[in-house]
Scaffold this motif. Sequence first.
Motif, mmCIF file in Angstrom:
data_model
loop_
_atom_site.group_PDB
_atom_site.id
_atom_site.type_symbol
_atom_site.label_atom_id
_atom_site.label_comp_id
_atom_site.label_asym_id
_atom_site.label_seq_id
_atom_site.Cartn_x
_atom_site.Cartn_y
_atom_site.Cartn_z
ATOM 1 N N MET A 144 0.832 -1.199 0.000
ATOM 2 C CA MET A 144 0.000 0.000 0.000
ATOM 3 C C MET A 144 0.872 1.256 0.000
ATOM 4 N N ALA A 145 1.888 1.302 0.853
ATOM 5 C CA ALA A 145 2.775 2.471 0.907
ATOM 6 C C ALA A 145 3.530 2.634 -0.405
ATOM 7 N N ASP A 146 4.038 1.526 -0.968
ATOM 8 C CA ASP A 146 4.733 1.592 -2.254
ATOM 9 C C ASP A 146 3.799 2.106 -3.346
ATOM 10 N N THR A 147 2.533 1.726 -3.288
ATOM 11 C CA THR A 147 1.556 2.161 -4.279
ATOM 12 C C THR A 147 1.235 3.642 -4.123
ATOM 13 N N ILE A 148 0.960 4.083 -2.911
ATOM 14 C CA ILE A 148 0.622 5.490 -2.664
ATOM 15 C C ILE A 148 1.782 6.401 -3.042
ATOM 16 N N CYS A 149 2.989 6.034 -2.668
ATOM 17 C CA CYS A 149 4.165 6.858 -2.964
ATOM 18 C C CYS A 149 4.711 6.607 -4.369
ATOM 19 N N ARG A 150 4.173 5.614 -5.040
ATOM 20 C CA ARG A 150 4.535 5.266 -6.417
ATOM 21 C C ARG A 150 6.008 4.899 -6.567
ATOM 22 N N LEU B 36 11.891 1.072 -6.945
ATOM 23 C CA LEU B 36 12.291 1.184 -5.547
ATOM 24 C C LEU B 36 11.202 0.621 -4.651
ATOM 25 N N THR B 37 11.588 0.251 -3.446
ATOM 26 C CA THR B 37 10.617 -0.160 -2.445
ATOM 27 C C THR B 37 10.824 0.699 -1.201
ATOM 28 N N LEU B 38 9.738 1.142 -0.644
ATOM 29 C CA LEU B 38 9.749 2.047 0.494
ATOM 30 C C LEU B 38 10.192 1.309 1.754
ATOM 31 N N THR B 39 11.111 1.917 2.500
ATOM 32 C CA THR B 39 11.556 1.331 3.773
ATOM 33 C C THR B 39 11.219 2.237 4.951
ATOM 34 N N GLY B 40 10.816 3.466 4.662
ATOM 35 C CA GLY B 40 10.441 4.400 5.713
ATOM 36 C C GLY B 40 10.024 5.721 5.100
ATOM 37 N N ALA B 41 9.398 6.563 5.901
ATOM 38 C CA ALA B 41 8.984 7.888 5.432
ATOM 39 C C ALA B 41 8.910 8.827 6.617
ATOM 40 N N ALA B 42 9.103 10.109 6.332
ATOM 41 C CA ALA B 42 9.045 11.109 7.393
ATOM 42 C C ALA B 42 8.478 12.408 6.849
ATOM 43 N N ILE C 142 8.524 19.264 3.411
ATOM 44 C CA ILE C 142 8.852 18.218 2.435
ATOM 45 C C ILE C 142 8.560 16.846 3.026
ATOM 46 N N THR C 143 8.393 15.877 2.134
ATOM 47 C CA THR C 143 8.235 14.481 2.534
ATOM 48 C C THR C 143 9.526 13.756 2.181
ATOM 49 N N ILE C 144 10.073 13.028 3.135
ATOM 50 C CA ILE C 144 11.278 12.234 2.891
ATOM 51 C C ILE C 144 10.872 10.771 2.843
ATOM 52 N N ILE C 145 11.239 10.108 1.760
ATOM 53 C CA ILE C 145 10.938 8.692 1.585
ATOM 54 C C ILE C 145 12.258 7.930 1.558
ATOM 55 N N ASP C 146 12.414 6.995 2.493
ATOM 56 C CA ASP C 146 13.571 6.103 2.503
ATOM 57 C C ASP C 146 13.220 4.906 1.637
ATOM 58 N N ARG D 150 11.645 14.084 -1.313
ATOM 59 C CA ARG D 150 13.051 13.709 -1.424
ATOM 60 C C ARG D 150 13.148 12.216 -1.180
ATOM 61 N N LEU D 151 13.811 11.524 -2.087
ATOM 62 C CA LEU D 151 14.067 10.096 -1.919
ATOM 63 C C LEU D 151 15.460 9.938 -1.315
ATOM 64 N N HIS D 152 15.556 9.148 -0.275
ATOM 65 C CA HIS D 152 16.843 8.769 0.303
ATOM 66 C C HIS D 152 16.989 7.280 0.016
ATOM 67 N N VAL D 153 17.775 6.962 -0.998
ATOM 68 C CA VAL D 153 17.895 5.588 -1.485
ATOM 69 C C VAL D 153 19.194 4.970 -0.985
ATOM 70 N N ARG D 154 19.057 3.839 -0.326
ATOM 71 C CA ARG D 154 20.226 3.087 0.176
ATOM 72 C C ARG D 154 20.724 2.206 -0.981
ATOM 73 N N VAL D 155 21.855 2.607 -1.556
ATOM 74 C CA VAL D 155 22.381 1.962 -2.755
ATOM 75 C C VAL D 155 23.620 1.142 -2.411
ATOM 76 N N PRO D 156 23.663 -0.126 -2.846
ATOM 77 C CA PRO D 156 24.847 -0.945 -2.573
ATOM 78 C C PRO D 156 26.059 -0.515 -3.405
ATOM 79 N N ARG D 157 27.238 -0.661 -2.779
ATOM 80 C CA ARG D 157 28.506 -0.466 -3.476
ATOM 81 C C ARG D 157 29.246 -1.794 -3.454
ATOM 82 N N PHE D 158 29.995 -2.031 -4.521
ATOM 83 C CA PHE D 158 30.655 -3.311 -4.705
ATOM 84 C C PHE D 158 32.151 -3.145 -4.939
ATOM 85 N N LEU D 159 32.904 -4.197 -4.609
ATOM 86 C CA LEU D 159 34.315 -4.313 -4.961
ATOM 87 C C LEU D 159 34.388 -5.167 -6.212
ATOM 88 N N CYS D 160 35.097 -4.698 -7.227
ATOM 89 C CA CYS D 160 35.236 -5.484 -8.454
ATOM 90 C C CYS D 160 36.064 -6.735 -8.147
#
Length: 120
Positions: A8-14, A20-26, A31-35, A73-83
């Motif tokens: 439902m939250a993913d749908t409302i926030c689109r 992306l998938t929502l992990t939190g909001a504030a 402004i609205t911050i979406i994690d 504002r989207l705050h996206v937790r993005v993975p970083r990798f070692l080649c």
Amino acid sequence: MHSSGSLMADTICRTAEIGLTLTGAADAGNITIIDATPVAVNNTCPECAHSGKLRDHTLRRLVDLPVVGFPTRLHVRVPRFLCADTSCPRKIFQASLSCADDGAKLTHRVTRWILTSPGH
């Protein structure tokens, strides 16, 4: 597919429509911050095409479409990798997001919205 458990939250926030998938909001006042986290992640090195090993995560901040009239504002937790290829000149790389170009501060959909708004 990774799910936040809140369709439902993913749908409302689109967030689902931009990979992306929502992990939190504030509510941060005006402004609205979406994690969020990416639904799918590609761990292939953009330099040599070898797979990478998860190193850590970084926070990517993006401007997105308003939600119920408030800037978002989207705050996206993005993975970083070692080649994994020791001869590759790129040692660390960040996963790309389908919703924004690498290094961009705006999502693709907010860019389209700005460009198609009356007066632009």
